[in-house]
Structures are given as structure tokens and as C-alpha cells.
Design an enzyme around this catalytic site. Sequence first.
Site, PDB file in Angstrom:
ATOM      1  CD  GLU A   1       8.174 -12.814  10.407  1.00  0.00           C
ATOM      2  OE1 GLU A   1       9.190 -12.170  10.665  1.00  0.00           O
ATOM      3  OE2 GLU A   1       7.826 -13.110   9.232  1.00  0.00           O
ATOM      4  CD  GLN A   2      -0.624 -12.711   8.920  1.00  0.00           C
ATOM      5  OE1 GLN A   2       0.356 -12.132   8.452  1.00  0.00           O
ATOM      6  NE2 GLN A   2      -1.790 -12.111   9.075  1.00  0.00           N
TER       7      GLN A   2
ATOM      8  CB  ALA B   1      -5.399 -12.573   6.764  1.00  0.00           C
TER       9      ALA B   1
ATOM     10  CG  HIS C   1       1.306  -9.172   4.578  1.00  0.00           C
ATOM     11  ND1 HIS C   1       2.126  -8.184   4.092  1.00  0.00           N
ATOM     12  CD2 HIS C   1       0.121  -8.574   4.843  1.00  0.00           C
ATOM     13  CE1 HIS C   1       1.483  -7.037   4.081  1.00  0.00           C
ATOM     14  NE2 HIS C   1       0.255  -7.239   4.530  1.00  0.00           N
TER      15      HIS C   1
ATOM     16  CD1 TRP D   1      -2.023  -1.232   5.018  1.00  0.00           C
ATOM     17  CD2 TRP D   1      -3.599   0.278   5.457  1.00  0.00           C
ATOM     18  NE1 TRP D   1      -2.952  -1.826   5.840  1.00  0.00           N
ATOM     19  CE2 TRP D   1      -3.932  -0.914   6.130  1.00  0.00           C
ATOM     20  CE3 TRP D   1      -4.461   1.377   5.592  1.00  0.00           C
ATOM     21  CZ2 TRP D   1      -5.082  -1.056   6.913  1.00  0.00           C
ATOM     22  CZ3 TRP D   1      -5.601   1.245   6.378  1.00  0.00           C
ATOM     23  CH2 TRP D   1      -5.894   0.041   7.037  1.00  0.00           C
ATOM     24  CG  HIS D   2      -2.642  -5.207   1.623  1.00  0.00           C
ATOM     25  ND1 HIS D   2      -2.140  -6.084   2.570  1.00  0.00           N
ATOM     26  CD2 HIS D   2      -2.778  -5.934   0.481  1.00  0.00           C
ATOM     27  CE1 HIS D   2      -1.988  -7.284   2.028  1.00  0.00           C
ATOM     28  NE2 HIS D   2      -2.370  -7.221   0.749  1.00  0.00           N
TER      29      HIS D   2
ATOM     30  CD  GLU E   1      -5.773  -4.440   5.285  1.00  0.00           C
ATOM     31  OE1 GLU E   1      -4.780  -4.666   4.578  1.00  0.00           O
ATOM     32  OE2 GLU E   1      -6.062  -5.076   6.313  1.00  0.00           O
TER      33      GLU E   1
ATOM     34  CB  SER F   1      -1.788 -13.338   5.787  1.00  0.00           C
ATOM     35  OG  SER F   1      -1.133 -12.120   5.456  1.00  0.00           O
TER      36      SER F   1
ATOM     37  CG  ASP G   1       0.562  -3.812   4.849  1.00  0.00           C
ATOM     38  OD1 ASP G   1      -0.111  -4.096   3.837  1.00  0.00           O
ATOM     39  OD2 ASP G   1       0.459  -4.415   5.934  1.00  0.00           O
TER      40      ASP G   1
HETATM   41 ZN   LIG Z   1      -1.216  -5.734   4.411  1.00  0.00          ZN
END
Ligand SMILES: [Zn+2]
Length: 270
Positions: free
Chosen positions: A89-90, A111, A118, A177-178, A175, A116, A125
Site C-alpha cells: 500500500e505504501q 515516506a 504507517h 495530522w500525523h 505534518e 514509513s 493521520d
Molecule cells: Zn501519516
Amino acid sequence: MSMLIEEYITLKLTEEDLHSGDLILVNQDNEFKQMGVNLLPVDSLYFEIYGGQPIYISQEINKPLLKLIDAINAKKKFVAVSGYRSEEEQKEIYNNSILENGIEFTQKYIARPRESEHQTGLAIDLGEVVENVDFICPSFPHDGICKNFKDLAEEYGFIMRYKKDKESITKISEEKWHFRYVGIPHAKLINKYNYCLEEYIDFLRKFEYNTNHLKIEEDNLRIEIFYIEMKDKIIEINLSKNKKYHVSGNNIDGFIITLFEDMGMNSYAL
Ligand SMILES: [Zn+2]
């Protein structure tokens, strides 16, 4: 004469442990290597979900995240935009963003696969609920519930991971939101010293197992933090049976051990 005999348990830490835990550093220099992540879907009673597809996060951060939302009275007031992402997905997000936004924008905000946070399941996020949610840069203003979330996040183990004044270290643009889970009391310490995670992991190396530990007291808890280098394939460490402990690899070269000792009657949810 009485003697207090401290009982110990022996922890064995392996290469696999080095790459797991709340404090793993995942960035351009340190790829995510953990084998599996235990996931839970983000609770749709608490969040609007971007795109209607379930969003997963690590099982471990689920409870503190919901507690934080309860504490600021913000049920359904945030949209969960992105949580856990597989390497595939990344890769897809990264490649699509290059096509849509160009390489410069993509490198600022996204990233590369394996680099990442994530992929750890420890990051989420979030954005305020607006009509057109931006998947890459959701709206997270410095007021209202967003500010409340940010202000209280450290109490529940979360940090705003990518700050403006740390861009040269994190190599990721600001960021808002992260949010990344690092646990208690690490989130508070990171904010207190104004470190980013890279700096904090480095700072903790000063507090080696055999030297002075980082000691703090908070909410009737005596907390001790130290670092132990992974010098061999397996390392063993003795810890007092009387203290709760938490272990995390740093995903580079060692482990961070956090010991909790209750000093009072108040119970404390770890
Ligand atoms: Zn993020």
C-alpha cells in the site's frame, strides 16, 4: 535482622525484539523490519472513516486513542484518514503521488516503502471533518478540537511526529495530522525536551544499563528509563520482579527499558 531479598526475572532479548515495540525508529535510515503487526480497525463509533474502507491501527494504540478522544469529547469529530499500511500500500501511495503531485511534493510528505511509520501500525493521520478531505494533507488547524487533541496527546502516549523545526532531522515536512504512539512517559519527555523521535532515541543512549538511569516521578509512579546496547545476538538482562516493565527495541542498535514502580495507592493504567 531482616533482609529484603529482591527477586529477579531474566529477560532474553533477540534480534526480532530489536525491531519491535513502541519506540522503534522508522525513517529513511532505519527500515521497518518487524514481521507482523497485531491490528484492530479504527472504531467507527469514534471516527469518521476516510473513503469508507476500514482503517487499521496496532491493537496497542487503540485504547489510548479512544481514551484521548473521550477526554476531549470528540467522538465522530475527526476523520481517520490513514493508519496501518502494508508495504504494498505504501508503494502504491508513493507511486501514485509521484504521478499526481510530482516527486518534490511526494518526497516532502510521503515516506518510501519500509521507511514509513504507517507500516508499524503505531501512527495515525487524523483530520477535522470537512467536506473534501485531503488524503495526504488532512486539515488539522491549531484551534478547537484539533488543538485539544494535540495538547492532550502526550498524556496518552502520542506525539506529533513531524514538526516544522525538526524537518532537517526527520526529512519529512511538517505534518500536523500525523500522530505516533510512543507510550507513557516517553511522549511527555519528547515534548518536554523538544526532541523529535530521532533525537530522543539518541538522547536515551546516555542512560546505559550499567550507568545512571533516567529517573522521573509522576502520578505516584517512580519511573526509570535506560538503554541497553545489543552487543550479541541474544542479550540477557535481570529486572526486579517488583516493578512493572516495558521493553522496546529502537530498531537500530539496542533496547529501551522502562520500569514503573507504584509509590502510592492510586492505580495507573499502563
Ligand atoms: Zn501519516
